[in-house]
Design an enzyme around this catalytic site. Structure first.
Site, PDB file in Angstrom:
ATOM      1  N   ARG A  65       0.845  -1.188   0.000  1.00 43.04           N
ATOM      2  CA  ARG A  65       0.000   0.000   0.000  1.00 43.04           C
ATOM      3  C   ARG A  65       0.884   1.242   0.000  1.00 43.04           C
ATOM      4  O   ARG A  65       1.921   1.289   0.668  1.00 43.04           O
ATOM      5  CB  ARG A  65      -0.900   0.019   1.243  1.00 43.04           C
ATOM      6  CG  ARG A  65      -2.138  -0.853   1.100  1.00 43.04           C
ATOM      7  CD  ARG A  65      -3.108  -0.303   0.063  1.00 43.04           C
ATOM      8  NE  ARG A  65      -4.298  -1.122  -0.133  1.00 43.04           N
ATOM      9  CZ  ARG A  65      -4.425  -2.089  -1.037  1.00 43.04           C
ATOM     10  NH1 ARG A  65      -3.404  -2.408  -1.817  1.00 43.04           N
ATOM     11  NH2 ARG A  65      -5.567  -2.744  -1.169  1.00 43.04           N
ATOM     12  N   HIS A  75      -0.479   0.371 -10.094  1.00 37.64           N
ATOM     13  CA  HIS A  75      -1.168  -0.624  -9.242  1.00 37.64           C
ATOM     14  C   HIS A  75      -1.586  -1.849 -10.071  1.00 37.64           C
ATOM     15  O   HIS A  75      -2.766  -2.207 -10.122  1.00 37.64           O
ATOM     16  CB  HIS A  75      -2.383   0.004  -8.552  1.00 37.64           C
ATOM     17  CG  HIS A  75      -2.789  -0.707  -7.303  1.00 37.64           C
ATOM     18  ND1 HIS A  75      -3.196  -0.061  -6.159  1.00 37.64           N
ATOM     19  CD2 HIS A  75      -2.855  -2.037  -7.004  1.00 37.64           C
ATOM     20  CE1 HIS A  75      -3.502  -0.950  -5.223  1.00 37.64           C
ATOM     21  NE2 HIS A  75      -3.307  -2.171  -5.721  1.00 37.64           N
TER      22      HIS A  75
HETATM   23  P1  NDP Z   1      -1.674 -11.004   4.816  1.00 39.01           P
HETATM   24  O1  NDP Z   1      -2.680 -10.479   5.778  1.00 39.01           O
HETATM   25  O2  NDP Z   1      -1.698 -12.438   4.441  1.00 39.01           O
HETATM   26  O3  NDP Z   1      -0.195 -10.701   5.380  1.00 39.01           O
HETATM   27  C1  NDP Z   1       0.170  -9.474   5.933  1.00 39.01           C
HETATM   28  C2  NDP Z   1       1.594  -9.593   6.468  1.00 39.01           C
HETATM   29  O4  NDP Z   1       1.994  -8.307   6.929  1.00 39.01           O
HETATM   30  C3  NDP Z   1       1.702 -10.564   7.640  1.00 39.01           C
HETATM   31  O5  NDP Z   1       2.881 -11.314   7.556  1.00 39.01           O
HETATM   32  C4  NDP Z   1       1.765  -9.615   8.834  1.00 39.01           C
HETATM   33  O6  NDP Z   1       2.473 -10.107   9.955  1.00 39.01           O
HETATM   34  C5  NDP Z   1       2.522  -8.458   8.245  1.00 39.01           C
HETATM   35  N1  NDP Z   1       2.288  -7.250   9.044  1.00 39.01           N
HETATM   36  C6  NDP Z   1       1.118  -6.614   9.271  1.00 39.01           C
HETATM   37  N2  NDP Z   1       1.315  -5.577  10.093  1.00 39.01           N
HETATM   38  C7  NDP Z   1       2.632  -5.550  10.398  1.00 39.01           C
HETATM   39  C8  NDP Z   1       3.460  -4.729  11.214  1.00 39.01           C
HETATM   40  N3  NDP Z   1       2.949  -3.700  11.892  1.00 39.01           N
HETATM   41  N4  NDP Z   1       4.775  -5.027  11.307  1.00 39.01           N
HETATM   42  C9  NDP Z   1       5.293  -6.070  10.621  1.00 39.01           C
HETATM   43  N5  NDP Z   1       4.572  -6.909   9.834  1.00 39.01           N
HETATM   44  C10 NDP Z   1       3.256  -6.640   9.722  1.00 39.01           C
HETATM   45  O7  NDP Z   1      -1.790 -10.060   3.534  1.00 39.01           O
HETATM   46  P2  NDP Z   1      -1.375 -10.401   2.013  1.00 39.01           P
HETATM   47  O8  NDP Z   1       0.008 -10.932   1.994  1.00 39.01           O
HETATM   48  O9  NDP Z   1      -2.445 -11.159   1.329  1.00 39.01           O
HETATM   49  O10 NDP Z   1      -1.428  -8.916   1.387  1.00 39.01           O
HETATM   50  C11 NDP Z   1      -0.585  -7.882   1.883  1.00 39.01           C
HETATM   51  C12 NDP Z   1      -1.025  -6.550   1.308  1.00 39.01           C
HETATM   52  O11 NDP Z   1      -0.675  -6.461  -0.078  1.00 39.01           O
HETATM   53  C13 NDP Z   1      -2.539  -6.334   1.307  1.00 39.01           C
HETATM   54  O12 NDP Z   1      -2.989  -5.906   2.580  1.00 39.01           O
HETATM   55  C14 NDP Z   1      -2.705  -5.270   0.257  1.00 39.01           C
HETATM   56  O13 NDP Z   1      -2.656  -3.999   0.860  1.00 39.01           O
HETATM   57  C15 NDP Z   1      -1.501  -5.458  -0.662  1.00 39.01           C
HETATM   58  N6  NDP Z   1      -1.913  -5.893  -2.013  1.00 39.01           N
HETATM   59  C16 NDP Z   1      -1.469  -5.184  -3.109  1.00 39.01           C
HETATM   60  C17 NDP Z   1      -1.840  -5.571  -4.377  1.00 39.01           C
HETATM   61  C18 NDP Z   1      -1.318  -4.880  -5.591  1.00 39.01           C
HETATM   62  O14 NDP Z   1      -1.839  -5.087  -6.689  1.00 39.01           O
HETATM   63  N7  NDP Z   1      -0.278  -4.068  -5.485  1.00 39.01           N
HETATM   64  C19 NDP Z   1      -2.764  -6.697  -4.585  1.00 39.01           C
HETATM   65  C20 NDP Z   1      -3.093  -7.420  -3.398  1.00 39.01           C
HETATM   66  C21 NDP Z   1      -2.697  -6.995  -2.161  1.00 39.01           C
HETATM   67  P3  NDP Z   1       1.899 -11.364  10.803  1.00 39.01           P
HETATM   68  O15 NDP Z   1       2.014 -12.540   9.874  1.00 39.01           O
HETATM   69  O16 NDP Z   1       2.832 -11.457  11.953  1.00 39.01           O
HETATM   70  O17 NDP Z   1       0.481 -11.040  11.144  1.00 39.01           O
END
Ligand code: NDP
Length: 311
Positions: A227, A275
């Site tokens: 994001r 995007h």
């Molecule tokens: P998930 O919810 O599966 O994974 C999120 C990861 O981020 C987890 O490993 C989580 O840690 C980590 N995380 C969250 N908050 C923190 C923090 N404060 N500090 C460190 N690590 C953190 O999401 P996805 O992998 O499916 O997707 C990730 C993001 O990618 C989406 O939220 C979206 O915004 C973006 N996206 C972008 C797209 C594009 O076209 N560019 C398309 C699809 C998604 P933990 O495992 O410990 O909870």
């Protein structure tokens, strides 16, 4: 009970296309595009890519907002989504693979000096440059969830040294996993590439500000496919001017579409893509129809989001 589809932005699937694809999976489901919503009291489920205006508040019997993708930041805290309304996301394989490929493509573009060779060709100059070795290159992946985990494994399989970072501890074979904000600056200092695939939450918004950017390795590349609000864009431009990091690849930016007068368009060390790193929903459309069925049957939903945590 009916499912209303509102994409909320241009340049992707249309509501009519999606309604048709969903009806092909379950011909009996009452699925309506936003252009023909019928009686709003019938709507119990709303499927969106971006949630527009006060649409959710106009649906008195709304129980579920289904995100047609992964990032739910625009939904979980939206004032029109009442606290009792549940939120689900998709965990499609295809766009996760596409985002991992996107990160790999930009890593390889630099490893193989592709921009430099293109510039040499434009001058008709035969100017060999040695490619960089994967085994001598460190790739950091911020976010080790559905998409980040796949990206880290792909980089590992390509023989890079891979560091991963998440909120809670993780174990991924062949990936040096770290967690928590205190561990981040030291990790940033040893990565040649940092691929950010984090959700937008109160804890991640603005995380890559001046101090974190300065902690990166001089000349390193920051690739953001999560994001846009992760990065303080003014601080990034200033940091790039100083060479730390050396380049930024941004598939996401804080304001989308990126305004025509944004300095990011023309910064020599910035690559912008609109995007597009993850695109196709593939088989995940089945999960939308399945959640429609489960909502009606009172069963556990697929990929429900923790609205308090924000992802
Ligand atoms: P998930 O919810 O599966 O994974 C999120 C990861 O981020 C987890 O490993 C989580 O840690 C980590 N995380 C969250 N908050 C923190 C923090 N404060 N500090 C460190 N690590 C953190 O999401 P996805 O992998 O499916 O997707 C990730 C993001 O990618 C989406 O939220 C979206 O915004 C973006 N996206 C972008 C797209 C594009 O076209 N560019 C398309 C699809 C998604 P933990 O495992 O410990 O909870």
């Amino acid at each position: 009970m009916a499912l209303l589809i509102s994409i909320g932005h241009d340049g992707w699937y249309t509501e009519e296309q999606l309604a048709e694809e969903l009806r092909a999976i379950d011909p009996g489901a009452d699925i309506r595009p936003i252009s023909a919503p019928g009686n709003l009291e019938d709507i119990t489920m709303l499927a969106v890519s971006a949630l527009k205006g006060d649409l959710a508040a106009q649906l008195p019997n709304l129980q579920l907002v289904q995100k047609l993708g992964a990032g739910v930041d625009s939904i979980v805290a939206h004032p029109s989504v009442a606290p009792h309304v549940r939120v689900t996301r998709l965990k499609p394989l295809e766009p996760a693979q596409e985002i991992a490929e996107y990160c790999l493509a930009y890593v390889l573009r630099s490893q193989r000096n592709m921009a430099e060779h293109a510039a040499s060709q434009s001058r008709s100059a035969w100017a060999p440059q040695a490619p960089k070795r994967a085994a001598e290159t460190t790739v950091g992946v911020l976010g080790l969830g559905h998409i980040g985990g796949m990206s880290a494994r792909l980089m590992r399989d390509m023989r890079f040294r891979v560091l991963g970072w998440s909120r809670s501890p993780k174990e991924i074979t062949g990936v040096d996993c770290r967690h928590g904000e205190a561990a981040l600056p030291q990790m940033l200092g040893i990565c040649d590439y940092v691929c950010a695939i984090l959700p937008s939450t109160p804890a991640t918004r603005g995380l890559m500000e001046a101090r974190m950017l300065a902690a990166m390795k001089p000349g390193a590349t920051l690739i953001n496919a999560g994001r846009g609000d992760l990065v303080d864009e003014a601080a990034l431009a200033a940091a790039l001017d100083k060479g730390t990091p050396g380049h930024a690849v941004l598939d996401v930016v804080s304001q989308e579409p990126l305004p025509a007068d944004s300095p990011l368009w023309t910064h020599p060390q910035v690559t912008v893509t609109p995007h597009v790193s993850g695109w196709h929903l593939g088989d995940a459309l089945r999960d939308v129809v399945e959640n429609y069925r489960r909502l009606e049957a009172g069963e556990e939903l697929l990929h429900e989001v923790d609205r308090q945590r924000g992802y």
